[in-house]
Write a protein that holds these residues in place. Structure first.
Motif, mmCIF file in Angstrom:
data_model
loop_
_atom_site.group_PDB
_atom_site.id
_atom_site.type_symbol
_atom_site.label_atom_id
_atom_site.label_comp_id
_atom_site.label_asym_id
_atom_site.label_seq_id
_atom_site.Cartn_x
_atom_site.Cartn_y
_atom_site.Cartn_z
ATOM 1 N N LEU A 16 -98.458 -3.196 154.051
ATOM 2 C CA LEU A 16 -99.334 -2.675 154.775
ATOM 3 C C LEU A 16 -98.600 -1.148 155.347
ATOM 4 N N ILE A 17 -97.460 -1.139 155.735
ATOM 5 C CA ILE A 17 -96.709 0.103 156.248
ATOM 6 C C ILE A 17 -96.520 0.696 154.747
ATOM 7 N N ARG A 18 -96.205 0.373 153.736
ATOM 8 C CA ARG A 18 -96.232 1.097 152.527
ATOM 9 C C ARG A 18 -97.708 1.704 151.980
ATOM 10 N N GLU A 19 -98.514 1.107 152.241
ATOM 11 C CA GLU A 19 -100.250 1.591 151.709
ATOM 12 C C GLU A 19 -100.428 2.643 152.864
ATOM 13 N N LEU A 20 -99.985 2.529 154.151
ATOM 14 C CA LEU A 20 -100.343 3.444 155.195
ATOM 15 C C LEU A 20 -99.656 4.639 154.752
ATOM 16 N N VAL A 22 -98.489 5.720 151.807
ATOM 17 C CA VAL A 22 -98.865 6.389 150.605
ATOM 18 C C VAL A 22 -100.312 7.335 151.352
ATOM 19 N N LEU A 23 -101.055 6.801 152.137
ATOM 20 C CA LEU A 23 -102.333 7.300 152.623
ATOM 21 C C LEU A 23 -101.901 8.313 153.321
ATOM 22 N N ILE A 24 -100.720 8.728 154.308
ATOM 23 C CA ILE A 24 -100.472 9.808 154.753
ATOM 24 C C ILE A 24 -99.793 10.678 153.698
ATOM 25 N N GLU A 25 -98.962 10.269 152.841
ATOM 26 C CA GLU A 25 -98.370 11.426 151.897
ATOM 27 C C GLU A 25 -99.439 11.960 151.229
ATOM 28 N N GLN A 26 -100.541 11.250 150.701
ATOM 29 C CA GLN A 26 -101.613 11.846 149.946
ATOM 30 C C GLN A 26 -102.250 12.859 150.843
ATOM 31 N N SER A 27 -102.534 12.533 152.103
ATOM 32 C CA SER A 27 -103.484 13.473 152.832
ATOM 33 C C SER A 27 -102.387 14.902 153.346
ATOM 34 N N ARG A 28 -101.154 14.538 153.177
ATOM 35 C CA ARG A 28 -100.244 15.901 153.442
ATOM 36 C C ARG A 28 -100.226 16.575 152.467
ATOM 37 N N LYS A 29 -100.216 16.154 151.051
ATOM 38 C CA LYS A 29 -100.333 16.792 149.922
ATOM 39 C C LYS A 29 -101.663 17.619 149.715
ATOM 40 N N LYS A 30 -102.779 16.895 150.066
ATOM 41 C CA LYS A 30 -104.015 17.763 150.016
ATOM 42 C C LYS A 30 -103.949 18.836 150.983
ATOM 43 N N THR A 31 -103.647 18.506 152.049
ATOM 44 C CA THR A 31 -103.485 19.531 153.042
ATOM 45 C C THR A 31 -102.633 20.820 152.747
ATOM 46 N N ALA A 32 -101.563 20.519 152.022
ATOM 47 C CA ALA A 32 -100.778 21.599 151.635
ATOM 48 C C ALA A 32 -101.360 22.265 150.741
#
Length: 125
Positions: A16-20, A22-32
């Protein structure tokens, strides 16, 4: 007194922590990427406006003074990103990418961003 397992909080497992994460990192990349695209378009628009509305697409001697004045005002209001050297780069950027070719499309932004990144590393700006 017997504890009910349903009421006892469970620690999340590693999956669960790994999946969360991944979601956080994907959002950060999209935001950047979105911020980067917006900044590229902003810098192009600033360069285009100065070139066309202030300098009338000419390089007159008085243009240096105007650029210095404009950059001074923008730098005071918005910080070092708008110093004279950066304003000149914005103007060069607008010259290199004419209006008909510079639109906020993913491909154009990626190409421009890539080129700027390479130039920044090579020439130190």
């Amino acid at each position: 007194m017997k504890k009910d397992k349903a009421l006892t909080p469970q620690l999340p497992d590693g999956k669960l922590i790994r999946e969360l994460s991944v979601l956080i990192e994907q959002s950060r990349k999209k935001t950047a990427a979105a911020v980067n695209s917006a900044l590229v378009m902003l810098y192009w628009q600033i360069g285009k406006r100065i070139n066309s509305e202030i300098l009338f697409n000419k390089r007159a001697e008085y243009g240096k003074q105007i650029v210095m004045t404009v950059s001074g005002q923008l730098e005071k209001a918005y910080g070092r990103s708008f110093n004279e050297k950066n304003i000149q780069r914005m103007m060069q950027f607008a010259e290199q990418f004419p209006e008909k070719n510079c639109r906020s499309t993913g491909t154009t932004i990626k190409l421009v961003t890539y080129n700027y990144t390479i130039a920044s590393k090579k020439y130190g700006f």
